[in-house]
Scaffold this motif. Structure first.
Motif, PDB file in Angstrom:
ATOM      1  N   LYS A 200       0.853  -1.194   0.000  1.00  0.00           N
ATOM      2  CA  LYS A 200       0.000   0.000   0.000  1.00  0.00           C
ATOM      3  C   LYS A 200       0.887   1.242   0.000  1.00  0.00           C
ATOM      4  CE  LYS A 200      -4.490   0.406   0.209  1.00  0.00           C
ATOM      5  NZ  LYS A 200      -5.239  -0.096  -0.917  1.00  0.00           N
ATOM      6  N   PRO A 201       1.640   1.474  -1.090  1.00  0.00           N
ATOM      7  CA  PRO A 201       2.602   2.585  -1.067  1.00  0.00           C
ATOM      8  C   PRO A 201       1.950   3.939  -0.824  1.00  0.00           C
ATOM      9  CG  PRO A 201       2.535   1.526  -3.233  1.00  0.00           C
ATOM     10  CD  PRO A 201       1.684   0.708  -2.329  1.00  0.00           C
ATOM     11  N   GLU A 202       0.700   4.130  -1.256  1.00  0.00           N
ATOM     12  CA  GLU A 202       0.096   5.461  -1.051  1.00  0.00           C
ATOM     13  C   GLU A 202      -0.085   5.772   0.428  1.00  0.00           C
ATOM     14  OE1 GLU A 202      -1.627   2.808  -2.302  1.00  0.00           O
ATOM     15  OE2 GLU A 202      -3.789   3.218  -2.377  1.00  0.00           O
ATOM     16  N   LEU A 203      -0.145   4.721   1.267  1.00  0.00           N
ATOM     17  CA  LEU A 203      -0.176   4.955   2.709  1.00  0.00           C
ATOM     18  C   LEU A 203       1.246   5.011   3.258  1.00  0.00           C
ATOM     19  CD1 LEU A 203      -1.409   5.193   5.516  1.00  0.00           C
ATOM     20  CD2 LEU A 203      -1.780   2.728   5.535  1.00  0.00           C
ATOM     21  N   ARG A 204       2.053   4.035   2.887  1.00  0.00           N
ATOM     22  CA  ARG A 204       3.392   3.957   3.480  1.00  0.00           C
ATOM     23  C   ARG A 204       4.200   5.224   3.213  1.00  0.00           C
ATOM     24  NH1 ARG A 204       7.780  -0.994   3.251  1.00  0.00           N
ATOM     25  NH2 ARG A 204       8.805   0.227   1.644  1.00  0.00           N
ATOM     26  N   ASP A 205       4.023   5.791   2.024  1.00  0.00           N
ATOM     27  CA  ASP A 205       4.808   6.979   1.662  1.00  0.00           C
ATOM     28  C   ASP A 205       4.489   8.206   2.520  1.00  0.00           C
ATOM     29  OD1 ASP A 205       5.962   5.440  -0.217  1.00  0.00           O
ATOM     30  OD2 ASP A 205       4.965   6.333  -1.958  1.00  0.00           O
ATOM     31  N   ILE A 206       3.297   8.243   3.110  1.00  0.00           N
ATOM     32  CA  ILE A 206       2.941   9.446   3.885  1.00  0.00           C
ATOM     33  C   ILE A 206       2.996   9.191   5.404  1.00  0.00           C
ATOM     34  CG2 ILE A 206       1.450  10.435   2.099  1.00  0.00           C
ATOM     35  CD1 ILE A 206      -0.967   9.311   3.726  1.00  0.00           C
TER      36      ILE A 206
END
Ligand code: SAH
Length: 350
Positions: free
Chosen positions: A103-109
């Motif tokens: 879930k990169p869109e979560l991990r990135d933030i």
């Protein structure tokens, strides 16, 4: 053989006064030089007890799914942080972080905040969590006031509890005092208004948890203000403190139960968590709770069996056996599956 902390506590009581059970527990676990979490290799097969994340990577992977789901339910806020209370060796966060790669869109933030009071364990966590954006805190107070997802595995059972004992129609605070060269429990000052049940036998123990209560209240008030969710997993029962009698204080030394006065500072001391009390505190602070589940139910509901199947497809025979027995240990009712309970708390506008 007396441990250095035994001698310290013995001298302290002789010089000052008896210690409450909570003061005693707090020194056993948190004394800056000799406290258990400050000095010992607590977890894993070499330590005194093994926690779920140390048993199987699938535990942290399921918690990662919980984190993603909670974030999605919150409406995917782009300001969000992940807090872990009492991260031990950092294994759970490491597995969550790896799980979040899906879930990169979560991990990135996501920023990670670890609440850990042991400098020694912080060093181990630092090593385990290289590359993860982590900040450490002594307590929740310094964690930024932002939307937050909180996870706590085997944290609440390490918070000092107090005990009362019933004696001839009256409750007394239970204290630790000296008996010549030894330590023993005794009756301290009379207590009013803590347990309403009068018809109990002499010697009955009633536990209360001032520190856990205060921490839970702080966490829930914070979640109410900032929005967020919390996952608490621990050894305990779906009862309220008010409904429970009995002494749940226990010490473990090298995987075996010992008296709490043996191996002081070198054994792990915990108390069973009264989950209903935590859940009621959350509700009083306007958070929503799900019914308390067993660890087995919780992990199965998140798909641990499917995850195991996927891992088995890529495993050799030895790995497969380890994976299977690990998951079994986490979910089987006669292992950790029923003994450990799960409380989920939510606070956001749906
Ligand atoms: N969650 C980990 C470790 C559980 S042991 C696991 O599942 O493997 C308890 C953890 O809580 C340890 O990291 C200990 O140092 C920390 N801890 C206990 N009491 C604490 C307190 N009052 N404040 C901050 N950290 C605490």
């Amino acid at each position: 053989m007396n441990t250095p902390l035994f001698d310290f506590i013995h001298d302290m009581i002789d010089t000052n006064d008896a210690l409450t059970v909570g003061q005693f527990m707090s020194l056993c676990l948190g004394h800056p030089q000799h406290g258990y979490y400050m000095t010992q290799e607590a977890f894993g097969s070499k330590g005194d007890f093994t926690t779920a994340p140390e048993i199987s990577q699938t535990f942290g992977e399921m918690v990662a799914i919980w984190v993603v789901t909670a974030w999605e339910k919150m409406g995917k806020p782009d300001m969000i942080q992940l807090v872990e209370l009492g991260p031990g060796r950092g294994t759970l966060m490491k597995d969550i972080w790896r799980g979040l790669s899906a879930k990169p869109e979560l991990r990135d933030i996501l920023n990670v905040h670890l609440v850990e009071f042991s400098p020694r364990l912080r060093d181990i966590q630092k090593e385990a969590l290289q590359g993860v954006p982590v900040t450490w805190h002594d307590n929740i107070e310094t964690v930024p006031y932002l939307p937050t997802l909180i996870v706590a595995n085997e944290f609440f059972d390490a918070l000092p509890i107090e005990q009362a004992m019933h004696h001839q129609g009256q409750w007394y605070q239970r204290v630790v005092t000296t008996a010549e060269e030894d330590l023993m429990f005794s009756l301290g000052k009379p207590l009013q208004g803590i347990a309403t049940h009068k018809d109990v036998e002499d010697g009955t123990v009633y536990e209360y948890a001032p520190i856990a209560t205060e921490i839970m209240q702080d966490l829930c008030r914070r979640l109410y203000d900032t929005t967020g969710a919390m996952l608490i997993i621990d050894y305990g029962d779906d009862v309220a403190l008010d409904e429970r009698f009995g002494d749940t204080l226990q010490a473990l030394y090298q995987h075996k139960p010992v008296s709490v006065f043996e191996q002081i500072g070198t054994s792990d001391i915990t108390a069973h968590v009264a989950f209903r009390s935590l859940s009621l505190l959350a509700q009083e602070n306007l958070c929503v709770t799900l019914p308390v589940q067993t660890q087995g139910e919780f992990l199965k509901s998140l798909g641990i069996e499917l995850r195991l199947k996927a891992l088995l497809e890529k495993a050799d025979a030895e790995q497969a056996a380890a994976l299977q027995s690990g998951v079994q240990r986490l979910v089987a009712p006669d292992q950790m599956g029923d003994l450990f309970k799960v409380l989920q708390v939510f606070c956001y506008d749906a």
